[in-house]
Design an enzyme around this catalytic site. Structure first.
Site, PDB file in Angstrom:
ATOM      1  N   GLU A  78       2.918  14.684 -16.640  1.00 25.13           N
ATOM      2  CA  GLU A  78       2.036  14.935 -17.786  1.00 25.13           C
ATOM      3  C   GLU A  78       2.814  15.421 -19.002  1.00 25.13           C
ATOM      4  OE1 GLU A  78      -0.928  14.068 -18.360  1.00 25.13           O
ATOM      5  OE2 GLU A  78      -1.396  13.348 -16.354  1.00 25.13           O
ATOM      6  N   TYR A  96      -5.262  20.217 -22.182  1.00 31.66           N
ATOM      7  CA  TYR A  96      -5.203  18.878 -21.580  1.00 31.66           C
ATOM      8  C   TYR A  96      -4.347  18.876 -20.309  1.00 31.66           C
ATOM      9  CZ  TYR A  96      -3.972  14.151 -20.537  1.00 31.66           C
ATOM     10  OH  TYR A  96      -3.771  12.989 -19.851  1.00 31.66           O
ATOM     11  N   ASP A 128      -7.846  14.245 -24.107  1.00 30.75           N
ATOM     12  CA  ASP A 128      -6.842  13.963 -25.131  1.00 30.75           C
ATOM     13  C   ASP A 128      -7.391  12.896 -26.082  1.00 30.75           C
ATOM     14  OD1 ASP A 128      -6.756  11.641 -23.698  1.00 30.75           O
ATOM     15  OD2 ASP A 128      -4.593  11.615 -23.408  1.00 30.75           O
TER      16      ASP A 128
END
Ligand code: SF4
Length: 350
Positions: A37, A120, A138
């Site tokens: 991520e 996020y 996002d």
């Protein structure tokens, strides 16, 4: 404001069949989800894959990451850009080792306290690695959502993001597959509900529920203010070569590309005469100076328009002590050189 239509069931059915095969999805343990991520922020999935594999091979656990030396870390990140991401990754790993015994906490709130982890990323880790019912909102998700609901609010406003966080939370509460739901939305945004008015609605599993599609208004969403044009900076890069080595210097410890290595460079587009003057200021003697190529590098807010000079050096050199001389092998293996300077590497007359 229109409610989010009941997308969970068709979206999850679509995801079961069409989920992208990604290295971090095969075994979504928390550390892998976290690293992926962070890498995926501002970098495309295809570009991330090889970096991810190499990173996990070199630093297979949070303990390894916490203890890695900075140059190794920056070298592993070389080419991904936005290097503060990897510095924060390590700071967070050190906190995780000290506070949680080397295991990421299974809590959205605790994850958010770690350096470099915002709403996020915390939502992605919490849902994908721990199956907690937390959204990961996002720009992609906001694009999909505002099209589904024909929402003409500005998606750059924090209040809009907050609102969707709340509303998606409500969808996730009764679901057993929070991680899959979030990843399905990510995949939908990345492969079908594309940006710039190019959604492939004919292939979309939720088109029958989509208000923008139904009203033939997909081009109207998402709504966001126009971007300011990037600032353009001209720069002159020096490829100083002697005895099969090239000169590098380390950048300042703060600001753009902090702490990384670069070929000596100055602001402005220097003429040969001005470049010769610059070399004299550095105390450099040389046999030849030759104008080489021009390259452009785009950062988020700035563009560097760079021209280079190849300089074959000689004599006893009163080098600026900030310069170090490195061989081709050292440049490849040891010194993290940002992507902005990579195009010049092929121009070095080793
Ligand atoms: Fe996006 Fe089109 Fe699907 Fe609506 S129908 S969610 S605009 S891809």
């Amino acid at each position: 404001m229109h409610t989010i239509p009941p997308i969970a069931s068709p979206l999850l059915a679509w995801y079961s069949q069409h989920a992208r095969s990604l290295p971090w999805r095969d075994d979504p343990f928390p550390y892998a989800v976290w690293v992926s991520e962070i890498m995926l922020q501002q970098t495309r999935v295809e570009a991330v894959k090889s970096f991810f594999d190499r990173f996990l091979q070199e630093l297979p656990t949070i303990d390894h990451l916490a203890q890695a030396d900075e140059q190794t870390l920056l070298k592993l990140w070389e080419g991904l850009g936005y290097y503060s991401r990897v510095r924060n990754l390590q700071k967070a790993a050190q906190v995780v080792v000290q506070k949680y015994g080397g295991q990421l906490p299974a809590s959205f709130e605790d994850l958010k306290q770690l350096p470099g982890i915002g709403d996020y990323t915390a939502g992605a880790i919490a849902s994908i690695a721990f199956q907690l019912p937390v959204p990961a909102v996002d720009g992609n998700v906001l694009r999909v959502m505002t099209r589904l609901t024909a929402d003409d609010r500005d998606i750059t406003k924090p209040a809009v993001k907050k609102d969707y966080f709340q509303r998606i939370s409500e969808i996730l509460q009764p679901l057993a597959r929070s991680g899959d739901f979030n990843q399905a939305l990510m995949d939908l945004g990345a492969t079908i509900c594309l940006p710039n008015g190019l959604p492939k609605c004919g292939q979309c599993p939720v088109s029958h529920l989509c208000r923008a599609f139904g009203e033939n208004r997909t081009m109207d969403f998402p709504v966001k203010p126009e971007k300011k044009p990037r600032k353009i900076e001209k720069r002159t890069v020096f490829l100083l070569v002697k005895d099969h080595k090239v000169a590098l210097r380390q950048r300042e410890t703060s600001g753009l590309l902090a702490g990384l290595w670069e070929f000596p460079q100055v602001e402005g587009s220097l003429t040969v005469k001005a470049a010769a003057e610059q070399l004299k200021n550095w105390g450099i003697e040389y046999q030849s100076i030759q104008k080489a190529h021009r390259h452009k590098h785009i950062f988020s807010h700035i563009e560097w328009h760079m021209g280079s000079y190849t300089v074959l050096c000689e004599g006893s050199l009163l080098w600026d002590s900030a310069f170090v001389w490195v061989s081709q092998k050292e440049l490849q293996q040891t010194f993290p050189l940002p992507a902005a300077f990579q195009p010049f590497v092929s121009e070095i007359p080793w």
